[in-house]
Write a protein that holds these residues in place. Sequence first.
Motif, short mmCIF file in Angstrom:
data_model
loop_
_atom_site.label_atom_id
_atom_site.label_comp_id
_atom_site.label_asym_id
_atom_site.label_seq_id
_atom_site.Cartn_x
_atom_site.Cartn_y
_atom_site.Cartn_z
N UNK A 109 0.82 -1.21 0.00
CA UNK A 109 0.00 0.00 0.00
C UNK A 109 0.85 1.27 0.00
N UNK A 110 2.17 1.09 -0.17
CA UNK A 110 3.07 2.23 -0.31
C UNK A 110 4.36 1.72 -0.95
N UNK A 111 5.08 2.64 -1.60
CA UNK A 111 6.34 2.28 -2.22
C UNK A 111 7.34 3.41 -2.11
N UNK A 112 8.60 3.10 -2.38
CA UNK A 112 9.64 4.13 -2.38
C UNK A 112 9.46 5.08 -3.55
N UNK A 113 10.04 6.26 -3.41
CA UNK A 113 10.04 7.21 -4.52
C UNK A 113 10.97 6.69 -5.61
N UNK A 114 10.49 6.71 -6.84
CA UNK A 114 11.33 6.24 -7.94
C UNK A 114 12.60 7.08 -8.01
N UNK A 115 13.76 6.55 -8.43
CA UNK A 115 13.92 5.26 -9.11
C UNK A 115 14.01 4.06 -8.18
N UNK A 116 14.01 4.26 -6.86
CA UNK A 116 13.96 3.11 -5.95
C UNK A 116 12.61 2.42 -6.14
N UNK A 117 12.57 1.11 -5.88
CA UNK A 117 11.33 0.39 -6.20
C UNK A 117 10.94 -0.63 -5.14
#
Length: 625
Positions: A109-117
């Motif tokens: 339900x959440x992810x790192x800010x790109x370019x991290x994935x």
Amino acid sequence: MVNGKTELTDEKLADFHNGHMMDAYLYFGSHADRDETVFTVWVPDVKRVSVLCSIVAGETDGRYPMEPHPRDASIWQVRINRRMADAVYVYEIETLQGEILTKSDPFARAGEVRPANRSVVAGSSKHEWSKSALNYKAIQSKGHFEKPMAIYELHIGTWKKAKDGKFLTYRELAGELIPYIKRQGFTHIEILPITEHPLDESWGYQTTGYFAPTSRYGSADDLKFFVSKCAENGVGLFLDWVPGHFCQDIHGLALFNGTVLYEDSREERRFNPEWGTLNFDVRRGEVVSFLLSSAHYWLEEFKFDGFRMDALMKLLYVPNDESRVPNEEGASFLKRLTTRLRERHPAALLIAEDAWHYPKVTGEVEDGGIGFHYKWNFGWMHDTLGYMQTPPAERGDIHHMLSFALTYYYEERYISIFSHDQVVDGQKSLLHKFPGNLEEKFQQLRLLLGFWAVHPGKKLLFMGQEFGHGEEWAFQPELDWYLFDYKAHRQIALFTKELLVFYRTEKAMHELDDDRDGFLWLDPHNHEQSVLAFIRRGRNPEDECIIVCNFSDRSYSKFEVGVPVDSPYEQVFTTNDSAYGGQEPRLGTVHNTREKPWDGQDYSIAIDLPAYTMSVWKTKKDGSG
């Protein structure tokens, strides 16, 4: 293994595998509660699965082996005895062939800010929905077929930037966007996909995180704040959502267990060469549960007012088959999707992108339809833009392109669109599609938008076109807001604003949109002069509007128009108003009727019809000449 509300019972497992689960995000993914965190993932046919975590605040990275669920070996879980909200993590999967894969969580339900994935363990929401927002959500779509709908389509990241050049956050967007679209007269916002995606230039359409609002613009609670503010201001909010295909980046759903799992197992249907994406296998129950749950999640947790669903061609027709063979598997999935969403979220509106000639897309499922409320009218859009891009001297030869949409219009419920797809990839902005000099381009833009507003169908316009954006849309820092320094662009913005006020307040423009009695041709065949004339009607006779559109570069004096009532008629709107850059004073023109039958009516008026002009006439309220 998970106690309480989120325990995967035999019944829940059966629902998941059979494609009936709508709340899979409560059971799968990561959940931090009190003093423990549970990770659950569906990965059949592998040797082992581990969670690799990095705890915020500098704690040591950890590897946590997962165990198969005691009642289902395709599902892996681990319980960690500490609350790990905001930790970043991935799943490490060893395939049956011994290959080691590193995957983000499909249900994160959440992810790192790109370019991290990597995925992020979502904490508990602190957002509280206001009573006024919830009340609006409950009633906003009531009677929507008869209500005006003017949708402002935008891409958050390129609409406007913050002063420091960064993306506006969801919270900042609320303060900037909502007042703007209300001033401009729009009733709804539609945002291009904000499901997490790795590449900015995909516009959000190549999704990796079907349950994660992109972290580019802030947190889930920030997004809820934006949704709330839209509702509190009486603005509807649609999410562009992609049920048919997904991003092929290897950290995501692609080859999730080392073999095809989420993607179609048939090679000829799997890959979309034009987009570089993979098609979901909607025959597989677990994939259907995944998609049903994603749709439900955005409506339940974020309370969007509905969806515009992208790329339905890949579901309604067999992918990569140029003969356009209907895809019964995809149609069956969409029927299940719309049926379940309408049951669980009766106030939500479901909008289909283009579906070519697939029948009854907006028909009820019980009557053999697909179950959407509206579909985009690509046919009308292509015909209208094709006509308007043609030199005026040649328009008479293709005059039928302006009227053809009315031969099929009442078979579906339509939204008349000028979307992002028409102003990218070398197609130019709306302003620069037209022939002629710059003044003629502005005249024709007003005419185009005027015709769009008075034609049957709800309305959608892509950002920037409301003020005559000079360049086609691209991944530039933001729209060309500096154009407001120029009078012509301020005038077209004023025109769009007042046009939408006219559309919203004149009942004939929307009240009988879905009823053949709401429209009557006066003259659809005047190809010699490139003029269309028709009547729009509301429920009450006094709401009737006479509409005349001159698509030629010639002005006509004493142009005959048939009218049904023996009463003076006054001009209530014209695209040629001097306030918009035209040549006429602000309205007030009145013409008395003559007992001269014309256009199939008993009476007529003779008006001056300037070049590139749409004008609207109504009976004068006090009846005086």
